[in-house]
Write a protein that holds these residues in place. Structure first.
Motif, PDB file in Angstrom:
ATOM      1  N   THR A 190       0.829  -1.203   0.000  1.00  0.00           N
ATOM      2  CA  THR A 190       0.000   0.000   0.000  1.00  0.00           C
ATOM      3  C   THR A 190       0.866   1.256   0.000  1.00  0.00           C
ATOM      4  O   THR A 190       0.363   2.353   0.218  1.00  0.00           O
ATOM      5  N   THR A 191       2.156   1.099  -0.237  1.00  0.00           N
ATOM      6  CA  THR A 191       3.109   2.208  -0.195  1.00  0.00           C
ATOM      7  C   THR A 191       3.755   2.396  -1.560  1.00  0.00           C
ATOM      8  O   THR A 191       3.504   1.625  -2.488  1.00  0.00           O
ATOM      9  N   ALA A 192       4.627   3.381  -1.654  1.00  0.00           N
ATOM     10  CA  ALA A 192       5.494   3.509  -2.818  1.00  0.00           C
ATOM     11  C   ALA A 192       6.350   2.244  -2.897  1.00  0.00           C
ATOM     12  O   ALA A 192       6.510   1.529  -1.901  1.00  0.00           O
ATOM     13  N   VAL A 193       6.886   1.957  -4.080  1.00  0.00           N
ATOM     14  CA  VAL A 193       7.622   0.709  -4.262  1.00  0.00           C
ATOM     15  C   VAL A 193       8.996   0.970  -4.876  1.00  0.00           C
ATOM     16  O   VAL A 193       9.222   2.007  -5.502  1.00  0.00           O
ATOM     17  N   THR A 194       9.876   0.002  -4.690  1.00  0.00           N
ATOM     18  CA  THR A 194      11.210   0.032  -5.286  1.00  0.00           C
ATOM     19  C   THR A 194      11.495  -1.340  -5.867  1.00  0.00           C
ATOM     20  O   THR A 194      11.328  -2.349  -5.177  1.00  0.00           O
ATOM     21  N   ALA A 195      11.911  -1.368  -7.130  1.00  0.00           N
ATOM     22  CA  ALA A 195      12.319  -2.622  -7.775  1.00  0.00           C
ATOM     23  C   ALA A 195      13.832  -2.646  -7.850  1.00  0.00           C
ATOM     24  O   ALA A 195      14.455  -1.666  -8.278  1.00  0.00           O
ATOM     25  N   ILE A 196      14.410  -3.776  -7.425  1.00  0.00           N
ATOM     26  CA  ILE A 196      15.864  -3.930  -7.439  1.00  0.00           C
ATOM     27  C   ILE A 196      16.221  -5.184  -8.210  1.00  0.00           C
ATOM     28  O   ILE A 196      15.828  -6.292  -7.837  1.00  0.00           O
ATOM     29  N   ALA A 197      16.976  -4.988  -9.297  1.00  0.00           N
ATOM     30  CA  ALA A 197      17.517  -6.106 -10.082  1.00  0.00           C
ATOM     31  C   ALA A 197      19.001  -6.184  -9.768  1.00  0.00           C
ATOM     32  O   ALA A 197      19.707  -5.171  -9.813  1.00  0.00           O
ATOM     33  N   ARG A 198      19.450  -7.408  -9.438  1.00  0.00           N
ATOM     34  CA  ARG A 198      20.835  -7.564  -9.020  1.00  0.00           C
ATOM     35  C   ARG A 198      21.397  -8.881  -9.561  1.00  0.00           C
ATOM     36  O   ARG A 198      20.750  -9.915  -9.472  1.00  0.00           O
ATOM     37  N   LEU A 199      22.605  -8.809 -10.110  1.00  0.00           N
ATOM     38  CA  LEU A 199      23.343 -10.000 -10.537  1.00  0.00           C
ATOM     39  C   LEU A 199      24.657 -10.029  -9.774  1.00  0.00           C
ATOM     40  O   LEU A 199      25.436  -9.081  -9.861  1.00  0.00           O
ATOM     41  N   ASP A 200      24.882 -11.105  -9.046  1.00  0.00           N
ATOM     42  CA  ASP A 200      26.134 -11.241  -8.309  1.00  0.00           C
ATOM     43  C   ASP A 200      26.462 -12.718  -8.205  1.00  0.00           C
ATOM     44  O   ASP A 200      25.705 -13.448  -7.559  1.00  0.00           O
ATOM     45  N   PRO A 201      27.479 -13.188  -8.855  1.00  0.00           N
ATOM     46  CA  PRO A 201      28.465 -12.449  -9.637  1.00  0.00           C
ATOM     47  C   PRO A 201      27.948 -12.152 -11.047  1.00  0.00           C
ATOM     48  O   PRO A 201      26.993 -12.766 -11.516  1.00  0.00           O
ATOM     49  N   ILE A 202      28.618 -11.230 -11.706  1.00  0.00           N
ATOM     50  CA  ILE A 202      28.278 -10.902 -13.090  1.00  0.00           C
ATOM     51  C   ILE A 202      28.904 -11.958 -13.991  1.00  0.00           C
ATOM     52  O   ILE A 202      30.113 -12.188 -13.925  1.00  0.00           O
ATOM     53  N   PRO A 203      28.099 -12.612 -14.826  1.00  0.00           N
ATOM     54  CA  PRO A 203      28.656 -13.654 -15.704  1.00  0.00           C
ATOM     55  C   PRO A 203      29.458 -13.044 -16.853  1.00  0.00           C
ATOM     56  O   PRO A 203      29.353 -11.848 -17.135  1.00  0.00           O
ATOM     57  N   GLU A 204      30.241 -13.881 -17.502  1.00  0.00           N
ATOM     58  CA  GLU A 204      30.946 -13.471 -18.710  1.00  0.00           C
ATOM     59  C   GLU A 204      30.086 -13.876 -19.897  1.00  0.00           C
ATOM     60  O   GLU A 204      29.384 -14.887 -19.854  1.00  0.00           O
ATOM     61  N   PHE A 205      30.146 -13.095 -20.959  1.00  0.00           N
ATOM     62  CA  PHE A 205      29.341 -13.344 -22.149  1.00  0.00           C
ATOM     63  C   PHE A 205      30.269 -13.629 -23.319  1.00  0.00           C
ATOM     64  O   PHE A 205      31.248 -12.926 -23.533  1.00  0.00           O
ATOM     65  N   GLY A 206      29.943 -14.673 -24.061  1.00  0.00           N
ATOM     66  CA  GLY A 206      30.759 -15.077 -25.196  1.00  0.00           C
ATOM     67  C   GLY A 206      30.033 -14.879 -26.510  1.00  0.00           C
ATOM     68  O   GLY A 206      29.055 -14.144 -26.607  1.00  0.00           O
ATOM     69  N   ASP A 207      30.523 -15.574 -27.526  1.00  0.00           N
ATOM     70  CA  ASP A 207      29.939 -15.469 -28.859  1.00  0.00           C
ATOM     71  C   ASP A 207      28.607 -16.195 -28.971  1.00  0.00           C
ATOM     72  O   ASP A 207      27.761 -15.827 -29.777  1.00  0.00           O
ATOM     73  N   ASP A 208      28.426 -17.247 -28.166  1.00  0.00           N
ATOM     74  CA  ASP A 208      27.203 -18.034 -28.250  1.00  0.00           C
ATOM     75  C   ASP A 208      26.062 -17.356 -27.492  1.00  0.00           C
ATOM     76  O   ASP A 208      26.268 -16.807 -26.408  1.00  0.00           O
ATOM     77  N   PRO A 209      24.849 -17.413 -28.043  1.00  0.00           N
ATOM     78  CA  PRO A 209      23.685 -16.869 -27.322  1.00  0.00           C
ATOM     79  C   PRO A 209      23.510 -17.584 -25.981  1.00  0.00           C
ATOM     80  O   PRO A 209      23.855 -18.758 -25.837  1.00  0.00           O
ATOM     81  N   THR A 210      22.986 -16.864 -25.014  1.00  0.00           N
ATOM     82  CA  THR A 210      22.782 -17.441 -23.692  1.00  0.00           C
ATOM     83  C   THR A 210      21.484 -16.926 -23.090  1.00  0.00           C
ATOM     84  O   THR A 210      20.978 -15.885 -23.495  1.00  0.00           O
ATOM     85  N   GLU A 211      20.952 -17.681 -22.159  1.00  0.00           N
ATOM     86  CA  GLU A 211      19.775 -17.265 -21.401  1.00  0.00           C
ATOM     87  C   GLU A 211      20.263 -16.802 -20.033  1.00  0.00           C
ATOM     88  O   GLU A 211      20.882 -17.563 -19.297  1.00  0.00           O
ATOM     89  N   LEU A 212      20.010 -15.548 -19.714  1.00  0.00           N
ATOM     90  CA  LEU A 212      20.420 -14.956 -18.451  1.00  0.00           C
ATOM     91  C   LEU A 212      19.188 -14.830 -17.568  1.00  0.00           C
ATOM     92  O   LEU A 212      18.192 -14.228 -17.979  1.00  0.00           O
ATOM     93  N   ILE A 213      19.230 -15.404 -16.370  1.00  0.00           N
ATOM     94  CA  ILE A 213      18.123 -15.286 -15.417  1.00  0.00           C
ATOM     95  C   ILE A 213      18.412 -14.090 -14.509  1.00  0.00           C
ATOM     96  O   ILE A 213      19.417 -14.072 -13.797  1.00  0.00           O
ATOM     97  N   VAL A 214      17.522 -13.099 -14.545  1.00  0.00           N
ATOM     98  CA  VAL A 214      17.695 -11.872 -13.775  1.00  0.00           C
ATOM     99  C   VAL A 214      16.700 -11.859 -12.615  1.00  0.00           C
ATOM    100  O   VAL A 214      15.493 -11.781 -12.831  1.00  0.00           O
ATOM    101  N   PRO A 215      17.185 -11.938 -11.375  1.00  0.00           N
ATOM    102  CA  PRO A 215      16.274 -11.858 -10.221  1.00  0.00           C
ATOM    103  C   PRO A 215      15.940 -10.405  -9.906  1.00  0.00           C
ATOM    104  O   PRO A 215      16.813  -9.540  -9.928  1.00  0.00           O
ATOM    105  N   VAL A 216      14.667 -10.159  -9.633  1.00  0.00           N
ATOM    106  CA  VAL A 216      14.211  -8.808  -9.286  1.00  0.00           C
ATOM    107  C   VAL A 216      13.288  -8.908  -8.071  1.00  0.00           C
ATOM    108  O   VAL A 216      12.386  -9.744  -8.047  1.00  0.00           O
ATOM    109  N   ASP A 217      13.523  -8.070  -7.091  1.00  0.00           N
ATOM    110  CA  ASP A 217      12.627  -7.937  -5.940  1.00  0.00           C
ATOM    111  C   ASP A 217      11.921  -6.602  -6.042  1.00  0.00           C
ATOM    112  O   ASP A 217      12.556  -5.579  -6.320  1.00  0.00           O
ATOM    113  N   VAL A 218      10.610  -6.613  -5.821  1.00  0.00           N
ATOM    114  CA  VAL A 218       9.844  -5.375  -5.736  1.00  0.00           C
ATOM    115  C   VAL A 218       9.483  -5.204  -4.261  1.00  0.00           C
ATOM    116  O   VAL A 218       8.805  -6.057  -3.687  1.00  0.00           O
TER     117      VAL A 218
END
Length: 162
Positions: free
Chosen positions: A113-141
């Motif tokens: 019932t209040t104002a809200v804050t959404a926080i997306a955080r990745l820890d550790p940050i993965p490395e990205f290569g030439d191949d496509p990848t699926e990155l799962i991003v956790p977000v808390d509101v």
């Protein structure tokens, strides 16, 4: 697979950093973002923090985002989660890559019932290569007390730019 290290920051992150030196820089950046992706405007967001691995966005609890119970609407919460997750992903991946959300799992844990804050955080940050990848991003509101009333896991498809 070749590992790609970020040689340059994303254009959005570079603009964010430049605007932080100005009065109302966060507000200006958020307005520009909402101009490019107008649907986000519906929650009246304000980006508070943006860097690789982290994005924090706040929004007021106003009449336009309340449901029939007078609480923060579930879909408005998803909108906040997607905004935070997308901007964090954009700030995190190398400038040679692109991303698009391809799925989102959401848990509604409580009412807000209040104002809200959404926080997306990745820890550790993965490395990205030439191949496509699926990155799962956790977000808390979070509500104003810091309690997560919605959690989301957004699947981002990350691939090299053509």
């Amino acid at each position: 697979m070749t590992i790609v290290q970020p040689l340059a920051r994303s254009a959005n992150l570079a603009l964010w950093d430049r605007l932080q030196r100005l009065p109302f820089g966060s507000w200006l950046f958020t307005r520009a973002l909402c101009w490019k992706a107008p649907y986000f405007r519906t929650v009246h967001p304000l980006l508070r923090e943006l860097r690789p691995g982290l994005c924090r966005v706040s929004a007021p609890n106003r009449r336009g985002v309340r449901n029939h119970l007078g609480t923060y609407h579930a879909i408005a919460s998803c909108n906040m989660a997607e905004l935070a997750g997308g901007m964090m992903t954009d700030a995190t991946i190398p400038a040679t890559h692109r991303w698009i959300p391809v799925g989102m799992n959401v848990e509604y844990k409580a009412k807000a019932t209040t104002a809200v804050t959404a926080i997306a955080r990745l820890d550790p940050i993965p490395e990205f290569g030439d191949d496509p990848t699926e990155l799962i991003v956790p977000v808390d509101v979070l509500d104003a007390d810091g309690k997560a009333f919605v959690t989301a896991r957004i699947t981002m498809h990350v691939s090299r730019k053509r």
